[in-house]
Motif scaffolding. Structure first.
Motif, short mmCIF file in Angstrom:
data_model
loop_
_atom_site.label_atom_id
_atom_site.label_comp_id
_atom_site.label_asym_id
_atom_site.label_seq_id
_atom_site.Cartn_x
_atom_site.Cartn_y
_atom_site.Cartn_z
N ASP A 79 -30.60 -36.22 -44.09
CA ASP A 79 -31.62 -35.86 -44.75
C ASP A 79 -32.25 -34.64 -44.00
O ASP A 79 -32.28 -34.55 -42.85
N PRO A 80 -32.22 -33.42 -44.67
CA PRO A 80 -32.72 -32.31 -44.10
C PRO A 80 -34.25 -32.12 -43.51
O PRO A 80 -34.26 -31.66 -42.49
N ALA A 81 -35.02 -32.74 -44.07
CA ALA A 81 -36.22 -33.00 -43.69
C ALA A 81 -36.61 -33.73 -42.24
O ALA A 81 -37.13 -33.33 -41.27
N ASP A 82 -35.71 -34.66 -42.17
CA ASP A 82 -35.67 -35.50 -40.99
C ASP A 82 -35.07 -34.60 -39.78
O ASP A 82 -35.43 -34.60 -38.78
N ILE A 98 -40.49 -22.96 -42.95
CA ILE A 98 -39.73 -23.52 -44.21
C ILE A 98 -39.91 -22.57 -45.21
O ILE A 98 -41.17 -22.28 -45.25
N GLY A 99 -39.19 -22.41 -46.19
CA GLY A 99 -39.20 -21.68 -47.33
C GLY A 99 -39.96 -22.61 -48.43
O GLY A 99 -39.59 -23.86 -48.64
N GLY A 100 -40.88 -21.78 -49.20
CA GLY A 100 -41.45 -22.50 -50.39
C GLY A 100 -40.62 -22.23 -51.51
O GLY A 100 -39.69 -21.60 -51.40
N ARG A 101 -41.18 -22.70 -52.66
CA ARG A 101 -40.56 -22.40 -53.85
C ARG A 101 -41.40 -21.39 -54.83
O ARG A 101 -42.34 -20.96 -54.37
N LYS A 102 -40.95 -21.14 -55.99
CA LYS A 102 -41.88 -20.17 -56.92
C LYS A 102 -43.15 -20.66 -57.33
O LYS A 102 -43.43 -21.87 -56.87
N SER A 113 -38.81 -30.84 -52.39
CA SER A 113 -39.07 -32.12 -51.95
C SER A 113 -38.98 -31.94 -50.26
O SER A 113 -39.51 -32.92 -49.49
N VAL A 114 -37.81 -31.27 -49.84
CA VAL A 114 -37.70 -31.24 -48.13
C VAL A 114 -39.02 -30.51 -47.62
O VAL A 114 -39.67 -31.16 -46.80
N THR A 115 -39.62 -29.44 -48.19
CA THR A 115 -40.69 -28.98 -47.79
C THR A 115 -41.80 -29.73 -47.67
O THR A 115 -42.62 -30.05 -46.63
N GLN A 116 -41.96 -30.64 -48.87
CA GLN A 116 -43.27 -31.55 -49.06
C GLN A 116 -42.74 -32.59 -47.75
O GLN A 116 -44.10 -33.06 -46.83
N SER A 117 -41.78 -33.21 -47.58
CA SER A 117 -41.46 -33.97 -46.62
C SER A 117 -41.94 -33.77 -45.23
O SER A 117 -42.35 -34.32 -44.35
N MET A 127 -45.58 -23.93 -40.96
CA MET A 127 -45.84 -22.60 -41.90
C MET A 127 -44.99 -22.42 -43.31
O MET A 127 -43.54 -22.64 -42.98
N VAL A 128 -45.33 -22.34 -44.32
CA VAL A 128 -44.46 -22.26 -45.57
C VAL A 128 -44.31 -20.78 -45.89
O VAL A 128 -45.38 -20.15 -46.38
N THR A 129 -43.31 -20.13 -46.04
CA THR A 129 -43.20 -18.72 -46.41
C THR A 129 -43.28 -18.70 -47.91
O THR A 129 -42.75 -19.52 -48.47
N GLY A 130 -43.85 -17.69 -48.38
CA GLY A 130 -44.14 -17.58 -49.80
C GLY A 130 -42.76 -16.78 -50.32
O GLY A 130 -41.76 -16.68 -49.97
N VAL A 131 -42.81 -17.04 -51.75
CA VAL A 131 -41.52 -16.73 -52.46
C VAL A 131 -41.97 -15.21 -53.35
O VAL A 131 -43.29 -15.64 -54.19
N ASP A 132 -41.41 -14.36 -53.37
CA ASP A 132 -41.75 -13.14 -54.23
C ASP A 132 -41.68 -13.63 -55.51
O ASP A 132 -40.65 -14.41 -56.00
#
Length: 134
Positions: A79-82, A98-102, A113-117, A127-132
């Protein structure tokens, strides 16, 4: 003064990886020294590839190293989040990146789901990075 340690989860998306690296570089920090651990989780890895062979990971590492940031690369399976959370705890990281989505049509940032977990499961700052916008 101790080093400011960032754990960054890197997926296969080069744009996400670049944005994570840029966020780490731009991060203001009291400590002059930053250290970044890039962690990439393989869904399945029959050939035993290492994370340093993954293009998105290499892109992020090269960008960080150009800015003289101490960088190390780790891979995990499962599991990537773990993996991200466990690494952050083990390394006593100051921040998880961690990277965000659109964005959705309503303008809300969509989290995978990984970012959320990671956000819900970590006791450390995330910190969630934005996506252009394309």
């Amino acid at each position: 003064m101790s080093m400011y340690h960032i754990v960054a989860g890197i997926d296969d998306d080069e744009a996400h990886a670049t944005r994570c690296a840029e966020a780490a570089i731009d991060l203001p920090s009291e400590s002059p020294e930053k250290q970044v651990t890039l962690i990439h989780s393989f869904d399945d890895n029959p050939s035993g590839a290492s994370a340093s062979q993954v293009q998105s990971v290499r892109t992020a590492a090269e960008l960080l190293e150009e800015h003289d940031i101490d960088t190390n690369i780790q891979e995990s399976s499962g599991d990537p989040a773990d993996a991200i959370i466990d690494t952050a705890v083990e390394d006593e990281a100051d921040l998880i990146l961690i990277g965000g989505r659109k964005r959705s049509p309503a303008g809300k940032a969509l989290f995978g789901s990984v970012t959320q977990s990671v956000i819900l499961g970590s006791t450390r700052p995330v910190m969630v990075t934005g996506v252009d916008e394309e």
